[in-house]
Design an enzyme around this catalytic site. Structure first.
Site, PDB file in Angstrom:
ATOM      1  N   ASP A 298       0.823  -1.216   0.000  1.00 40.58           N
ATOM      2  CA  ASP A 298       0.000   0.000   0.000  1.00 40.58           C
ATOM      3  C   ASP A 298       0.853   1.261   0.000  1.00 40.58           C
ATOM      4  O   ASP A 298       2.026   1.255   0.394  1.00 40.58           O
ATOM      5  CB  ASP A 298      -0.895   0.044   1.246  1.00 40.58           C
ATOM      6  N   HIS A 440       3.631  -2.252   3.119  1.00 43.09           N
ATOM      7  CA  HIS A 440       3.646  -0.902   2.540  1.00 43.09           C
ATOM      8  C   HIS A 440       4.984  -0.681   1.856  1.00 43.09           C
ATOM      9  O   HIS A 440       6.043  -0.903   2.476  1.00 43.09           O
ATOM     10  CB  HIS A 440       3.424   0.156   3.634  1.00 43.09           C
TER      11      HIS A 440
END
Length: 489
Positions: A298, A440
């Protein structure tokens, strides 16, 4: 020996020469730095263009690469995005403002927690616009939205800064305007609001007139766009507080004679991203009888961390899903396009990491549609899947977003611990067939952890697939509004 007369003549000549040198230097400095209508030479233009970041300019982000500070804590959400220009003196000033915003938010949270016995939730959302005016003047506008659960409403404000790119310094009103500019700004602001707001009540008129008098304090928060001056006001300064933080726009033609700077001739043209020929990714065979996991990343793209992860994925013939932020894709278009051409799936992660469950339908639509549009401008298709920031979904989001929602079954907490060992352990100790793993691609520790995760899982026989491949191989047809956290056999 020289006579006294000769010495005096020599000293006089030296003194006069020094005066002339100082005057010449002053004249050169004025021409180079202080001349109101001075154009950049081609050499200056090229040197400045090589220093500055013009990654993939859009209408409201004309200069700068996007830098982000994002967490994944739904109780204390922080999402900050700001531009990096590539000029140290300017970037340090911008960073100082960002750090002050974070510090102020933490201090306010502490005060709110002291005044109530219950846990206080908080949100800080900061995004930016950037503009070029002329060939050496850039503006940055930070839009700040702050909310605490102890407040009845969120508070909005705007911080605008204008910079001379050649000198690397912030410009004030006196640097930009001249002559009777305060009267002209006052007149232009009142005209702008009257055209957009219509008739005001007696109370509103009094407040409006007081907040727009020809006083420097009323116009300190301003930016220069390609064709207009924008003046930003605080909540409650000229209209009732519930009306938010208003902005007035004054076209440059209405300020003829009051401007000290050039507003024509941008440093580089601000145009749409060029068409790019993208190669279709090669299909990869997936064995439905073998265990598989979907690695997801992400908040990217990131110019350093994402390519590191892509290199690792390629080494292990792995596919992953990247849930990207819309306000970052223009800055790192080449990274996004590499993700696509190497066979990875691109998902929608909102425009600026706002918590969708705290937005109205119109705001939700912007978060999704703006991201889809920016991605589809760079890739052949728009994302099919959406991962809501913080995993936050409510009925309004389900109704407004016609996409399947993808959450996760393993949360590595990489945004929080920043430890490659802890990230890798979280995956390797809990992983099972059909997991969707949340990471992430903003953090070096995550790339470090992938150097451990990928070979370890590959040795155990796991296949690395995209989320859509995982669902397909498990005979799951994703439907709009539905939530998917894993796909077991």
């Amino acid at each position: 020996m020289r006579s006294t007369k000769e010495l005096r003549s020599a000293r006089a000549a030296i003194f006069i020469g020094a005066i002339l040198t100082v005057l010449a230097a002053a004249a050169i400095f004025f021409v180079m730095h202080m001349g109101d209508n001075k154009n950049l030479s081609e050499r200056e233009r090229q040197a400045l263009a090589q220093t500055l970041y013009f990654p993939n300019p859009s209408e409201n982000q004309q200069i700068g690469e996007t830098e982000s500070i994002v967490n994944n804590d739904p109780d204390h959400a922080v999402s900050i995005h700001y531009p990096v220009f590539g000029i140290q003196a300017i970037d340090l000033q911008v960073l100082e403002v960002v750090e002050d915003l974070q510090k102020g938010h933490r201090e306010q949270l502490g005060q709110e927690q002291q005044t109530t016995a219950t846990d206080v939730q908080s949100d800080l959302l900061v995004d930016y616009q950037s503009y070029m005016a002329g060939d050496r003047t850039a503006s940055m506008v930070l839009t700040v939205k702050e909310q605490f659960s102890t407040w009845s409403n969120a508070r909005d404000r705007t911080i605008a800064m204008v910079f001379d790119l050649l000198e690397g310094r912030q410009l004030g009103l006196g640097d930009i305007f001249q002559n009777d500019y305060l009267e002209r700004l006052s007149e232009g602001v009142r005209k702008s609001f009257r055209e957009s707001s219509g008739n005001l009540s007696a109370t509103e008129t009094e407040q409006f007139l007081a907040g727009t008098t020809p006083d420097m304090d009323n116009f300190q928060n301003f930016a220069l766009t390609t064709d207009a001056v924008r003046i930003y006001f605080e909540q409650g300064q000229i209209f009732p507080e519930q009306d938010g933080a208003p902005m007035a726009e004054i076209p440059y033609e209405d300020l003829a004679g009051a401007l000290r700077i050039r507003t024509e001739g941008p440093l580089l043209s601000v145009a749409a991203a060029p068409e790019v020929e993208l190669t279709e990714p090669e299909p990869v065979a997936v064995d439905p009888g073998r265990p598989m996991v979907a690695l997801t990343f992400d908040d990217g793209p990131h110019p350093i961390v994402t390519p590191r992860i892509l290199n690792l994925l390629k080494q292990y013939n792995a596919r992953a899903t990247f849930f990207v932020l819309g306000n970052r894709v223009d800055s790192y278009a080449d990274v996004l396009q590499r993700e696509y051409t190497e066979g990875h799936e691109i998902g929608n992660h909102s425009y600026n990491h706002a918590s969708l469950s705290k937005l109205d339908a119109q705001e939700i639509a912007f978060q999704v549609q703006e991201t889809d549009e920016r991605i589809s401008h760079l890739l052949p298709t728009a994302p099919v899947l959406l991962r809501p920031p913080y995993g936050a979904i409510n009925d309004a989001a389900r109704e407004a977003i016609q996409k399947p929602f993808v959450l996760w079954s393993i949360d590595t907490q990489d945004w929080k611990n920043r430890s490659s060992g802890a990230i890798a352990s979280e995956v390797l100790e809990k992983v099972k067939d059909g997991d969707i793993i949340l990471m992430h691609d903003l953090y070096a520790a995550t790339a470090d952890a992938c150097e451990v995760i990928l070979p370890a899982l590959a040795a155990e026989g796991y296949q690395f697939v995209t989320v859509s491949e995982l669902l397909e191989k498990r005979d799951i047809v994703p439907a709009a509004g539905q939530v998917y956290t894993h796909a077991t056999a």
